[in-house]
Design a protein around this motif. Structure first.
Motif, PDB file in Angstrom:
ATOM      1  N   LEU A 599       5.407  23.964 -40.413  1.00 50.68           N
ATOM      2  CA  LEU A 599       5.390  25.423 -40.384  1.00 50.68           C
ATOM      3  C   LEU A 599       3.949  25.906 -40.351  1.00 50.68           C
ATOM      4  N   LEU A 600       3.636  26.798 -39.401  1.00 47.95           N
ATOM      5  CA  LEU A 600       2.336  27.452 -39.359  1.00 47.95           C
ATOM      6  C   LEU A 600       2.504  28.880 -39.872  1.00 47.95           C
ATOM      7  N   ASN A 601       1.729  29.255 -40.873  1.00 50.85           N
ATOM      8  CA  ASN A 601       1.782  30.603 -41.443  1.00 50.85           C
ATOM      9  C   ASN A 601       1.011  31.559 -40.537  1.00 50.85           C
ATOM     10  N   THR A 602       1.695  32.585 -40.008  1.00 48.73           N
ATOM     11  CA  THR A 602       1.055  33.558 -39.109  1.00 48.73           C
ATOM     12  C   THR A 602       1.122  34.981 -39.661  1.00 48.73           C
ATOM     13  N   GLN A 603       1.341  35.106 -40.975  1.00 47.15           N
ATOM     14  CA  GLN A 603       1.443  36.444 -41.557  1.00 47.15           C
ATOM     15  C   GLN A 603       0.179  37.267 -41.343  1.00 47.15           C
ATOM     16  N   GLN A 604      -0.977  36.604 -41.380  1.00 45.96           N
ATOM     17  CA  GLN A 604      -2.238  37.320 -41.245  1.00 45.96           C
ATOM     18  C   GLN A 604      -2.787  37.298 -39.820  1.00 45.96           C
ATOM     19  N   VAL A 605      -2.030  36.742 -38.889  1.00 44.83           N
ATOM     20  CA  VAL A 605      -2.478  36.690 -37.503  1.00 44.83           C
ATOM     21  C   VAL A 605      -2.105  38.005 -36.814  1.00 44.83           C
ATOM     22  N   PRO A 606      -3.053  38.707 -36.221  1.00 44.29           N
ATOM     23  CA  PRO A 606      -2.743  39.995 -35.592  1.00 44.29           C
ATOM     24  C   PRO A 606      -1.726  39.863 -34.463  1.00 44.29           C
ATOM     25  N   THR A 607      -0.988  40.937 -34.228  1.00 43.18           N
ATOM     26  CA  THR A 607      -0.059  40.988 -33.109  1.00 43.18           C
ATOM     27  C   THR A 607      -0.796  40.742 -31.793  1.00 43.18           C
ATOM     28  N   GLY A 608      -0.243  39.890 -30.933  1.00 38.41           N
ATOM     29  CA  GLY A 608      -0.877  39.613 -29.653  1.00 38.41           C
ATOM     30  C   GLY A 608      -0.312  38.367 -29.014  1.00 38.41           C
ATOM     31  N   THR A 609      -0.929  37.955 -27.877  1.00 44.64           N
ATOM     32  CA  THR A 609      -0.527  36.765 -27.145  1.00 44.64           C
ATOM     33  C   THR A 609      -1.472  35.614 -27.486  1.00 44.64           C
ATOM     34  N   TYR A 610      -0.917  34.438 -27.769  1.00 45.82           N
ATOM     35  CA  TYR A 610      -1.704  33.284 -28.180  1.00 45.82           C
ATOM     36  C   TYR A 610      -1.258  32.059 -27.389  1.00 45.82           C
ATOM     37  N   LEU A 611      -2.061  30.984 -27.490  1.00 45.88           N
ATOM     38  CA  LEU A 611      -1.737  29.715 -26.853  1.00 45.88           C
ATOM     39  C   LEU A 611      -1.557  28.661 -27.935  1.00 45.88           C
ATOM     40  N   LEU A 612      -0.416  27.978 -27.916  1.00 48.01           N
ATOM     41  CA  LEU A 612      -0.122  26.906 -28.861  1.00 48.01           C
ATOM     42  C   LEU A 612      -0.323  25.577 -28.142  1.00 48.01           C
ATOM     43  N   LYS A 613      -1.284  24.765 -28.634  1.00 45.43           N
ATOM     44  CA  LYS A 613      -1.596  23.482 -28.014  1.00 45.43           C
ATOM     45  C   LYS A 613      -1.157  22.356 -28.948  1.00 45.43           C
ATOM     46  N   ILE A 614      -0.388  21.401 -28.409  1.00 41.00           N
ATOM     47  CA  ILE A 614       0.068  20.238 -29.156  1.00 41.00           C
ATOM     48  C   ILE A 614      -0.454  19.002 -28.442  1.00 41.00           C
ATOM     49  N   SER A 615      -1.214  18.163 -29.177  1.00 43.38           N
ATOM     50  CA  SER A 615      -1.824  16.965 -28.588  1.00 43.38           C
ATOM     51  C   SER A 615      -1.309  15.732 -29.301  1.00 43.38           C
ATOM     52  N   SER A 616      -1.050  14.663 -28.514  1.00 42.61           N
ATOM     53  CA  SER A 616      -0.569  13.408 -29.078  1.00 42.61           C
ATOM     54  C   SER A 616      -0.803  12.296 -28.068  1.00 42.61           C
ATOM     55  N   ASN A 617      -1.383  11.169 -28.528  1.00 38.43           N
ATOM     56  CA  ASN A 617      -1.565   9.992 -27.677  1.00 38.43           C
ATOM     57  C   ASN A 617      -2.292  10.321 -26.380  1.00 38.43           C
ATOM     58  N   GLN A 618      -3.374  11.079 -26.504  1.00 36.71           N
ATOM     59  CA  GLN A 618      -4.232  11.455 -25.377  1.00 36.71           C
ATOM     60  C   GLN A 618      -3.513  12.320 -24.352  1.00 36.71           C
ATOM     61  N   GLN A 619      -2.405  12.921 -24.749  1.00 41.43           N
ATOM     62  CA  GLN A 619      -1.740  13.904 -23.909  1.00 41.43           C
ATOM     63  C   GLN A 619      -1.661  15.217 -24.670  1.00 41.43           C
ATOM     64  N   SER A 620      -1.495  16.301 -23.933  1.00 45.51           N
ATOM     65  CA  SER A 620      -1.378  17.601 -24.588  1.00 45.51           C
ATOM     66  C   SER A 620      -0.487  18.511 -23.772  1.00 45.51           C
ATOM     67  N   VAL A 621       0.172  19.415 -24.475  1.00 49.88           N
ATOM     68  CA  VAL A 621       0.956  20.467 -23.825  1.00 49.88           C
ATOM     69  C   VAL A 621       0.541  21.790 -24.461  1.00 49.88           C
ATOM     70  N   THR A 622       0.577  22.841 -23.669  1.00 50.28           N
ATOM     71  CA  THR A 622       0.190  24.170 -24.136  1.00 50.28           C
ATOM     72  C   THR A 622       1.217  25.173 -23.674  1.00 50.28           C
ATOM     73  N   GLN A 623       1.599  26.079 -24.551  1.00 54.11           N
ATOM     74  CA  GLN A 623       2.524  27.128 -24.174  1.00 54.11           C
ATOM     75  C   GLN A 623       2.074  28.455 -24.766  1.00 54.11           C
ATOM     76  N   LYS A 624       2.497  29.535 -24.087  1.00 55.59           N
ATOM     77  CA  LYS A 624       2.191  30.864 -24.593  1.00 55.59           C
ATOM     78  C   LYS A 624       3.091  31.197 -25.775  1.00 55.59           C
ATOM     79  N   LEU A 625       2.546  31.945 -26.719  1.00 50.00           N
ATOM     80  CA  LEU A 625       3.306  32.349 -27.897  1.00 50.00           C
ATOM     81  C   LEU A 625       2.961  33.794 -28.209  1.00 50.00           C
ATOM     82  N   LEU A 626       3.970  34.618 -28.433  1.00 49.83           N
ATOM     83  CA  LEU A 626       3.770  36.024 -28.766  1.00 49.83           C
ATOM     84  C   LEU A 626       4.005  36.234 -30.249  1.00 49.83           C
ATOM     85  N   ILE A 627       3.043  36.870 -30.914  1.00 56.58           N
ATOM     86  CA  ILE A 627       3.183  37.215 -32.322  1.00 56.58           C
ATOM     87  C   ILE A 627       3.290  38.724 -32.433  1.00 56.58           C
ATOM     88  N   LYS A 628       4.374  39.185 -33.089  1.00 54.66           N
ATOM     89  CA  LYS A 628       4.627  40.616 -33.250  1.00 54.66           C
ATOM     90  C   LYS A 628       4.973  40.882 -34.714  1.00 54.66           C
TER      91      LYS A 628
END
Length: 629
Positions: A599-628
């Motif tokens: 779980l990532l706590n985002t209570q103090q993260v302002p409303t907006g568009t963000y990028l979530l990056k997950i890396s493992s075994n020299q690979q990575s994936v990134t997706q857009k995430l909206l916080i409202k």
């Protein structure tokens, strides 16, 4: 408003202060109260020009046969059917009267208001307001220790609660109660509430229509008790009374500024308020140009017109006078057409429009519905094609389109008119106050033959054979003043690398392509950067070409509010790095995990568009995430 004690009120006369009114919005205040500040005789009143020095009563509708007084009574306007609802909760049940006031045609009191209510049910609401979709909202179950209550969406016909979610008030600014106050919902969906007493506080309520908890953002402590609130012409009117006077404050949404206290309109008593707001917004942009010779050019404009209010608009039209910008004898070859898929209101164009002597794009006597989530009939787009001659290369030509409409077919209609803002539909109301005639919201569209802006009209990226990705893009021509294109790629959507530089040598070339060879493993993001001779740059949107990866995961919720849950299956072993970036590439939250759920706590993260990056075994994936929140 909920007022549970009878108070004797006498009117204290104060000087009225003139407040300017927007041309693009013409709100009507619906006041539940009395014609006099010192008597509780119930009725509701439709007040035109409410925030000016000369408000006028369009209709005064008595409720003396239905209600013994105006205490414990609410009023709300329903944009879905353009009718007025009155709710009486004094007996521990809710009694509802539904009243047709003639919108959008001949506005007046209902000819007959039945003595008996339309509906009666057991759910008792605290506050009472519809959104543009016809959903009805209320507060319930307030805990003054935790600063939490429920915000309920319920069925106005049956009193059945459709859903509830927790509403959290900010620490240090809990209201004293939710039984004294009112809420309002703007046509674009923003919710505001005045709550509590000694003294009342003003809040904006966010996330109320999401799947997460709602949040109350504290805005102001009001100088006096205020029990009513309504949205009017891009502002709020906050109303109240005491044993001396009936009063109101105006509040500027954009600047968070509260006006001085003023006597309530026409000496009336304000008990509960709502409003209906005829409103219109217009934008205009150049979508294509073609140079015929040194002084002649073909231009394609796109006009976007939207119903920004919460009532049907009559006599909708848009005027585009090309001759006023380019001269009467310089405009020819004029044609108009709806943009495909952008006329779900089934409007009809004016076949005689020529941009000079005939400037209305639509035939007369047509309607534009108001916005509801399930529909796309509240806006339209028209392309205007024309040839302009005798162009002066040293001159910039400015042109605006004017949207206009009316509500109320009687002798004194409510008229709305909006001069276009330059750009796409996204700039119709940049400050999101529902008023399209604010500062920098009516900028004319410029045209200059020597410095035409480069406009991307298409961009695509797709996997090709032999481990390559093909990029292709289109621009409007001519591209005068343009210097170069730079195709760029990224493996995380944050850090970008330029693949090559393509010089712009032919101002009339509109199609370009580039093949990215030897692409990296995993997802690859692409964009095109364009730079002018003067050094100014613009970018296309970002395109993703998905690659194969071995990272299996799921993210919930998206949009998020207080937390993000990232789940990995048991089969997905190894260290994993989770990083949340903002659009500028700054790290907001970072964490590590082996498997399972994090779980990532985002209570103090302002409303907006963000990028979530997950890396493992020299690979990575990134997706857009909206916080409202």
């Amino acid at each position: 408003m909920k007022l549970f004690t009878s108070i004797k009120i006498s009117l204290l006369l104060l000087a009225l202060v003139v407040v300017s009114q927007s041309k693009s919005q013409n709100s009507v205040l619906v006041n539940l109260g009395s014609a006099n500040c010192d008597t509780p005789t119930p009725g509701f009143f439709l007040l035109k020009n409410p925030l000016t020095a000369t408000p006028t009563v369009m209709a005064a509708c008595t409720l003396a046969a239905q209600l013994p007084d105006y205490y414990n009574v609410f009023i709300a306007y329903n944009p879905k059917n353009n009718k007025i609802y009155v709710a009486d909760i004094r007996t521990g049940t809710t009694q509802i009267w539904i009243m047709d006031i003639g919108l959008p045609g001949n506005i007046n009191c209902p000819p007959v208001i039945p003595v008996q209510p339309t509906y009666t049910y057991s759910y008792v609401s605290n506050n009472f307001e519809f959104d543009n979709n016809g959903d009805l909202w209320s507060f319930s179950n307030y805990n003054p220790v935790t600063g939490q209550c429920l915000i309920d969406k319920f069925d106005v016909n049956t009193g059945v609660v459709i859903n509830s979610r927790i509403l959290q008030f900010p620490a240090g600014n809990f209201p004293t109660s939710i039984t004294s106050g009112d809420l309002t919902i703007t046509p674009n969906g923003r919710m505001f509430a005045t709550l509590g007493s000694n003294f009342s506080q003003l809040y904006e309520i966010t996330n109320y229509n999401s799947n997460t908890s709602a949040t109350a953002t504290y805005l102001k402590t009001l100088p006096q008790n205020c029990f009513g609130i309504a949205y009017l012409n891009g502002q709020l009117e906050i109303t109240g009374f005491d044993d001396l006077s009936c009063y109101y404050f105006d509040y500027n949404i954009g600047t968070n500024t509260l006006g001085v206290v003023k006597p309530f309109q026409n000496g009336q008593s304000p008990i509960d308020n709502t409003s209906f707001s005829p409103a219109l917004g217009t934008t205009k942009q150049i979508v294509n140009t073609a140079i015929i010779n040194e002084t002649t050019v073909d231009i394609v404009y796109e006009l976007y017109v939207k119903n920004l209010g919460n009532t049907i608009l009559n006599n909708i039209n848009v005027s585009d006078d090309l001759a006023s910008a380019f001269g009467n004898g310089n405009v020819s070859n004029v044609s108009i057409a709806f943009t495909p898929g952008a006329n779900n209101a089934n409007l009809v164009l004016n076949p005689t429009y020529n941009g000079t002597t005939i400037t209305n794009l639509l035939l007369s006597n047509q309607q534009l519905p108001n916005q509801q989530a399930a529909n796309t009939d509240y806006f339209f787009k028209v392309q205007v094609t024309c040839r302009i001659s005798n162009i002066d290369k040293n001159k910039t030509y400015y042109n605006s389109a004017i949207g206009n409409a009316t509500v109320n077919n009687q002798a004194d209609p409510l008229a709305v008119s909006d001069s276009s803002n330059n750009g796409t539909q996204d700039v119709i109301d940049p400050d999101n106050d529902g008023n399209a005639s604010g500062i920098n919201e009516n900028i004319p569209t410029p045209f200059n033959l020597t410095v035409l802006p480069v406009k991307f009209t298409g961009f695509n990226a797709a996997a090709d054979k032999n481990n390559s990705n093909l990029l292709s893009w289109k621009v409007a021509t001519p591209t005068s003043g343009a210097f170069k294109f730079e195709p760029q790629f990224s493996t995380d959507g944050i850090n970008w690398t330029t693949l090559t530089v393509i010089a712009i040598t032919n101002n009339h070339q509109g199609n370009y392509s580039f093949r990215h060879l030897n692409i990296p493993a995993g997802n690859v993001y692409y964009r095109i950067k364009q730079t002018d001779i003067d050094g100014q740059s613009i970018y296309t949107g970002i395109k993703l070409v998905a690659g194969k990866n071995n990272i299996n995961y799921s993210v919930y919720p998206n949009p998020a509010s207080d937390f993000i849950s990232i789940n990995f299956p048991q089969s997905n072993q190894g260290n994993k790095s989770i990083t949340l970036y903002d659009v500028a590439g700054r790290i907001i939250v970072a964490s590590q995990t082996q498997q399972g759920t994090i779980l990532l706590n985002t209570q103090q993260v302002p409303t907006g568009t963000y990028l979530l990056k997950i890396s493992s075994n020299q690979q990575s994936v990134t997706q857009k995430l909206l916080i409202k929140h």
